[in-house]
Structures are given as C-alpha cells and as structure tokens.
Design an enzyme around this catalytic site. Structure first.
Site: not given
Ligand SMILES: Cc1cc2nc3c(=O)[nH]c(=O)nc-3n(C[C@H](O)[C@H](O)[C@H](O)COP(=O)(O)OP(=O)(O)OC[C@H]3O[C@@H](n4cnc5c(N)ncnc54)[C@H](O)[C@@H]3O)c2cc1C
Length: 409
Positions: A141, A149-150, A364, A388
């Site tokens: 996916y 991401g978010s 520890g 997720e």
């Molecule tokens: C091991 C691993 C497996 C993964 N597998 C998949 C997969 O199979 N498919 C897939 O599509 N993705 C996958 N991901 C991606 C994962 O879903 C994203 O890393 C996650 O959604 C966060 O997005 P980002 O890393 O871009 O962080 P960002 O969205 O940039 O967020 C960075 C920080 O800002 C905060 N933030 C962002 N927006 C807001 C808001 N509106 N209000 C307050 N705080 C906010 C977040 O909480 C976070 O602390 C995977 C990630 C990892 C590490």
C-alpha cells in the site's frame, strides 16, 4: 449488555497465536533483527499454518477465518468476528516479534482498498495470488510521499489518462513490503491542486514498465521488515487496474481518498493492538527480571514503588487492549468506528512507549544490552506512534468527531 469475556472461538484463536509467538517466533526474533530478515522457510511455515497478512475474502479464494461461519451457511448473517480476530492475532504476533506481523505473506495493507473499492473482477484477479496453497506472496500500500504523510490529500504522484492506460509519475516512500510485493495499491492524483476529488487508486503490478524500487530504508526498529521507496517514471498502468473502475469515480463522492481513510478504520485498531502486544512483552520481560533479581540484598519485588509501577503498567495495557477490541467489535458489527479506531491508535502506542521506556530504565544496564529483548522492543515501539497516522493525527481525528463543527487549525 456488555460482554467482557472472549467467545470460546476467539479465546481458542488467541491461545493458538500466543503459543506460536512464544514457542516459534520469539526464539528467532533477535537474530532476525540482527540480519534484517527471517529465513524464507519461516514464511512458508507461517503460510502452511494458515496465517495470512491481511484477509483474503472467502468468496475470492480465502479460507473462513477461525471462528467465522462458512460462506453460504445459515449463520452467515451473524456479525463477523474477523476484526476481533485480527486484533487478537496482531497483539500476540507483535508480542512474539513486532517485525513478524508486517512480514506475514498476504495482501497486507493493500487488501482493504481492494476489498472496499475493487470491482468483483479486480477482487478475483488481485486476491488470486494469495489463495491457500500458492507460493507465498505479498501485497503493499503506497500512499506516503517524501513530502507528505499525514496530509494525505497533498500527494503529488500524477496520473494522466492516455487511451486505455494511465501514466504514473512520482515517488512513494516508506512502503512496507514494497520491494517484494506482487502488486501495490498506489494513490495518485489527476491534479495536485484538485484535492481529494482528483485522487485515484491503482493496483500496480510488479514488473509494470516504468515502475522500480528505490532504496530500502535502514531503520531504528522493525529492522527485520522491508520498507521501500517506489519510483514511477512514465509507468503505464492499464485502465483495468484503476481501483473501482471509471464508474466508481463518476458516481458522486467516488474518490480514492475515501478508500485510503476507510482502510484505516480497520487497520488502526490492529496497529494499536500491536503496540499492546509490545507493551505486554516488555512488561513480562521486566516482571521476570525483577522476580529473579535482588536489590541491596532484598528481592527487588519487595520494593513498593516498583510494584506500583508494574501494577500501573498492567492497568494501562488492559485499558489499551479494551479500546482496540471495542473498535474491532464495532467494525465487526458494521458500525462506524473512525473515532474509536483513532482512540485506540492514539492511546496504545503511547502506553507501549511508556512501558518499554520504564522497563528498560528499571533494568538499568541489563535492559540496554543488545541481546536483551527489551532493548529491541524499545526501538521497535516508536514507529507505532508514527505509521497508520501519527498520535497527533489520531487526536485530531477524535477531536473532529467529537466537535464536527469546529475546525482546529
Ligand atoms: C516502518 C514504516 C512503515 C511504513 N509503512 C507505510 C506503508 O506501507 N504505506 C504508506 O503509505 N506509508 C507507510 N509509512 C509512512 C507513515 O504512514 C508516515 O510516516 C506517517 O503517516 C507520517 O507521515 P510523515 O512521515 O510524512 O510525517 P509528517 O506527516 O510530516 O509529520 C511529522 C510530524 O508532524 C506532526 N503533524 C503533521 N501534521 C500535523 C497536524 N495537522 N497537526 C499536528 N501535528 C501534525 C506529526 O504528528 C509528526 O509528529 C511507514 C512508515 C514507517 C516508519
């Protein structure tokens, strides 16, 4: 009426997975973490035992999950228990080793979008590689991109219709099982300025011209899991692989954004349950450590603050588990559960992080040793508050559901 006891079928399933976690998975976990993979024979044996990463619907070649009525039977109208089975299985497999749960062969996170949005023909085609008795295979996916991401509506991977194909250009990142998947559900947009309505989901099969795998991530935790970058360069995807078909998007509200979000209603309680399993594993490691150990000549367990910490851990683990089971129960009964799914996902990973951190701290130097399981759990648990949907995003989802008329900036 609220029933807090698992049915005999669910309890039997839970016992089976718990035994697998303790006796088969745990002995392999530290070595898999060190070498970044499990042996291929391990996946074959999991598949032979009937374990699948993501469910293949029975009507498309899957087997009725343990505890499910068989297709066509009189009891078919009863509520499903598949979400609760997935939550219980997730918890105990993660207890054995959190990496295993993401590694189990099957459609994985790609399964729900195909199941939710796919046409009958697409379900038949794309679930076919996962029928029992086939060589092991993975689905994947891909939503996340290097810049987003978010904020899933901000994706930039473009799709442009060209005759009986769509041409995809862009990059996806952090895709679990992305390199080995036989197909990946890829989210793209007709117009990056067009928001949700412009988004489409495609099933991109391995070997499609223009589709390649970029780098494999080296991560803090879940080191035995494959996390891949995917690259699309003039990638020609047949229109038959547009999930739901053209008609789905012509109908009012037909956007792949909904597909992406509905997937989370099922997957978030499972991911939360994995964090519960990790917390329980760390709790058990600590309990066993202090049961054996002595502090200043007295058994450590005589220490009252420590006993309170252990009791608090256990209380929070049980509360987190109940949140997961409630969200799964609602899904099994066809009730909208976005708020409850997000509540479980907001809570359980926080508990997991706290329990792992406390356990390591109390143990520890022993806790920090590489060969100790709690050191690995401490590294593994963090990501459960990131993927997720991060903890912050879950809390925003809950707040929006509680106060739908107030936009929080
Ligand atoms: C091991 C691993 C497996 C993964 N597998 C998949 C997969 O199979 N498919 C897939 O599509 N993705 C996958 N991901 C991606 C994962 O879903 C994203 O890393 C996650 O959604 C966060 O997005 P980002 O890393 O871009 O962080 P960002 O969205 O940039 O967020 C960075 C920080 O800002 C905060 N933030 C962002 N927006 C807001 C808001 N509106 N209000 C307050 N705080 C906010 C977040 O909480 C976070 O602390 C995977 C990630 C990892 C590490």
């Amino acid at each position: 009426m609220v029933a807090f006891r698992l049915s005999s079928r669910l309890a039997a399933f839970e016992g089976m997975v718990r035994d697998l976690a303790r006796n088969v998975i745990r002995p392999l976990a530290l070595e898999a973490d060190r070498t970044h993979s499990y042996p291929a024979s391990f996946y074959d044996s999991l598949a032979a035992m009937g374990y699948s990463g993501g469910q293949v619907p029975e009507e498309f070649g899957g087997e009725a999950a343990a505890g499910e009525p068989a297709a066509g039977s009189e009891s078919k109208k009863r509520p499903s228990s598949s979400n609760r089975l997935m939550v219980l299985g997730s918890e105990w497999l993660a207890y054995g080793d959190p990496s295993v749960i993401l590694n189990i062969p099957g459609p994985g996170l790609g399964g729900p979008p195909v199941q939710i949005t796919g046409t009958p023909e697409q379900k038949r085609r794309f679930f076919a590689p996962f029928k029992p008795g086939q060589p092991v295979a993975w689905g994947a996916y891909a939503l996340t991109e290097p810049h987003c991401g978010s904020d899933a509506k901000a994706i930039r991977t473009r799709c442009v219709k060209d005759g009986d194909h769509y041409i995809l250009n862009g990059r996806k990142t952090y895709c679990s099982n992305g390199a080995r998947a036989v197909w990946t559900v890829v989210f793209a947009t007709l117009d990056p300025e067009g928001g949700r309505a412009a988004q489409r989901a495609f099933v991109v099969e391995k070997g499609t011209p223009g589709f390649s795998v970029g780098k494999l991530e080296s991560k803090l935790g879940l080191r035995a899991c494959e996390t891949a970058e995917l690259v699309f360069e003039d990638c020609r995807v047949p229109v038959e692989n547009l999930l739901g078909g053209e008609e789905y998007y012509q109908r009012a509200g037909g956007t792949s954004f909904k597909t992406a979000m509905k997937t989370f209603d099922k997957s978030r309680p499972m991911v939360a349950a994995m964090a519960v399993g990790i917390a329980r594993a760390a709790y058990h490691e600590l309990r066993d450590f202090v049961s054996e150990g002595h502090l200043g000549g007295r058994p450590i367990l005589r220490n009252a603050p420590l006993r309170i910490t252990l009791a608090t851990m256990r209380r929070k683990i049980e509360a987190a588990r109940l949140l997961c089971l409630r969200a799964a129960w609602m899904a099994d009964h066809g009730e909208p559960n976005s708020k409850e799914a997000s509540m479980s996902k907001a809570y359980a990973p926080q508990i997991g992080q706290w329990v792992c951190s406390e356990a390591l701290h109390i143990m520890g130097g022993h806790g920090a040793q590489r060969e100790r399981f709690v050191e690995k759990l401490y590294r593994d648990v963090k990501v459960f508050d990131i993927f997720e949907g991060t903890g912050q995003i879950q809390r925003l989802v809950v707040a929006r559901r509680l106060m739908p008329n107030i936009r929080i900036q």
